[in-house]
Enzyme design. Structure first.
Site, mmCIF file in Angstrom:
data_model
loop_
_atom_site.group_PDB
_atom_site.id
_atom_site.type_symbol
_atom_site.label_atom_id
_atom_site.label_comp_id
_atom_site.label_asym_id
_atom_site.label_seq_id
_atom_site.Cartn_x
_atom_site.Cartn_y
_atom_site.Cartn_z
ATOM 1 N N VAL A 1 11.637 -4.568 2.612
ATOM 2 C CA VAL A 1 11.179 -4.407 3.641
ATOM 3 C C VAL A 1 11.513 -3.170 4.960
ATOM 4 O O VAL A 1 12.592 -2.106 4.546
ATOM 5 C CB VAL A 1 11.587 -5.617 4.997
ATOM 6 C CG1 VAL A 1 12.077 -5.681 6.138
ATOM 7 C CG2 VAL A 1 11.717 -6.642 4.092
ATOM 8 N N GLY B 1 5.037 -6.670 5.852
ATOM 9 C CA GLY B 1 4.256 -7.632 7.016
ATOM 10 C C GLY B 1 2.740 -7.333 6.472
ATOM 11 O O GLY B 1 2.634 -8.680 7.071
ATOM 12 N N ALA C 1 9.447 -0.274 4.770
ATOM 13 C CA ALA C 1 9.836 0.867 3.913
ATOM 14 C C ALA C 1 8.437 2.196 3.980
ATOM 15 O O ALA C 1 8.498 2.221 2.645
ATOM 16 C CB ALA C 1 10.131 -0.165 2.574
ATOM 17 N N ALA D 1 3.640 -1.772 3.804
ATOM 18 C CA ALA D 1 3.418 -2.513 4.807
ATOM 19 C C ALA D 1 3.213 -3.700 4.373
ATOM 20 O O ALA D 1 2.523 -4.386 4.472
ATOM 21 C CB ALA D 1 1.461 -1.904 4.789
ATOM 22 N N ASP E 1 -2.374 -1.972 10.387
ATOM 23 C CA ASP E 1 -3.061 -1.783 8.931
ATOM 24 C C ASP E 1 -3.313 -2.787 8.377
ATOM 25 O O ASP E 1 -3.767 -2.944 6.824
ATOM 26 C CB ASP E 1 -1.747 -1.585 8.203
ATOM 27 C CG ASP E 1 -1.210 -0.335 8.403
ATOM 28 O OD1 ASP E 1 -1.938 0.702 8.713
ATOM 29 O OD2 ASP E 1 0.292 0.204 8.018
ATOM 30 N N LYS F 1 0.812 -1.388 -0.060
ATOM 31 C CA LYS F 1 0.336 -0.226 0.186
ATOM 32 C C LYS F 1 1.119 1.208 -0.047
ATOM 33 O O LYS F 1 1.879 1.727 0.809
ATOM 34 C CB LYS F 1 -1.055 0.508 1.202
ATOM 35 C CG LYS F 1 -0.562 0.251 3.074
ATOM 36 C CD LYS F 1 -0.099 1.885 3.369
ATOM 37 C CE LYS F 1 1.221 1.517 4.752
ATOM 38 N NZ LYS F 1 1.477 2.848 4.737
#
Ligand code: ATP
Length: 285
Positions: A93, A100, A95, A98, A134, A8
């Site tokens: 990662v 994870g 970043a 979102a 999130d 996202k």
């Protein structure tokens, strides 16, 4: 079962206040993009979760949100089969994309289907919230307004088609530290989120891009000049807007011209070989 877990961006990110529990009340316009991780799920005879990931610096245990998502549902429903999860990360990662949370969202949906648990999207979102703020949005996807700590969601009309250039500089920022350094009561200019919602309803891309703004840049940009440099690079290359996503450091640019976006990607890849640069577009619900 093969799953995709999309990244996202935040078209707008406002922080309203710091809450007594330490979290922040936010108002964010979320947009799914076509950049994704791949996740492969397969049932195993032997109980337990076997987890592999293609990057050595991403945890392959309970610290991985995708692992946690599977365990949460399997424990609750007493699933006795085992599960193999193979995660291929393509989303950069830490970043601001979102990564994870979206892996966790995809695994919740996948495990629900694979083991026939029969949970509705709303029920999955309720469980997702316990993994991360999130995660409910990542289950919903598309364009949405996120309020509260990010978990109160209102679906919005689709973003008009455009090109989205994502550029993650080779620096690290910690979401926790960025929010920790933010003085929510001292924010001078709040993004016009209501105006952005009107522009979305009108399908007016320029109305949206004129209002792209992220208050967390006040924390990260002064510490990391590369963020403003990427934004300038994209504007010079024809972006209608270029801002940081989430707590950064990824910068995204929105283009109404695919060729200009492609040329800008090529130019930035040449100039910043250590950055991760990717051209994509909005993904609808
Ligand atoms: P956000 O935009 O929600 O702040 P982010 O994109 O900044 O997220 P992530 O990519 O989700 O950050 O990763 C943050 C940290 O979470 C990583 O440093 C990593 O150790 C851990 N992590 C746990 N699960 C995952 C996962 N499935 N993919 C990537 N990182 C993960």
């Amino acid at each position: 079962m093969e799953l995709t877990a999309n990244a996202k961006i935040n078209l707008g990110l406002d922080v309203l206040r710091k809450r007594p529990d330490g979290y922040h009340d936010v108002r964010m316009v979320m947009q799914m993009t076509g950049m994704y991780d791949q996740i492969s799920l397969s049932p195993l005879k032997k109980p337990g979760i076997r987890f592999t990931v293609n990057l050595p610096y991403v945890p392959a245990n309970e610290n991985n949100l995708a692992y946690r998502a599977a365990k949460l549902l399997m424990d609750e429903f007493g699933v006795t089969d085992g599960l193999s999860i193979r995660l291929s990360k393509f989303i950069p990662v830490a970043a601001g994309l979102a990564g994870g949370s979206t892996d966790a969202a995809a695994v919740l949906k996948g495990v629900n289907k694979l083991f026939g648990l029969g949970l509705s999207e709303e029920e999955l979102m309720k469980r997702g919230k316990t993994i991360g703020a999130d995660v409910p949005y990542c289950i919903m996807g598309g364009t949405a307004l996120a309020e509260g700590i990010g978990e109160i969601l209102t679906p919005l009309p689709d973003m008009p088609m455009c090109s989205i250039l994502l550029a993650k500089p080779a620096i690290s920022v910690s979401t926790k530290e960025v929010y920790g350094a933010l003085r929510a009561d001292a924010i001078e200019k709040h993004p016009d989120i209501d105006g952005m919602l009107d522009a979305l309803r009108e399908g007016n891309l320029r109305g949206i891009t004129e209002r792209c703004s992220n208050v967390l840049e006040d924390v990260t940009a002064p510490q990391h000049p590369i963020i403003r440099a990427f934004e300038e690079e994209m504007k010079t290359g024809g972006a209608l807007a270029s801002i940081m996503s989430g707590s950064g450091p990824t910068v995204f640019g929105i283009f109404d011209n695919y060729d200009a976006a492609g040329a800008c990607r090529n130019e930035m890849r040449r100039k910043y070989p250590s950055a991760k640069i990717f051209l994509t577009s909005p993904v609808r619900r």
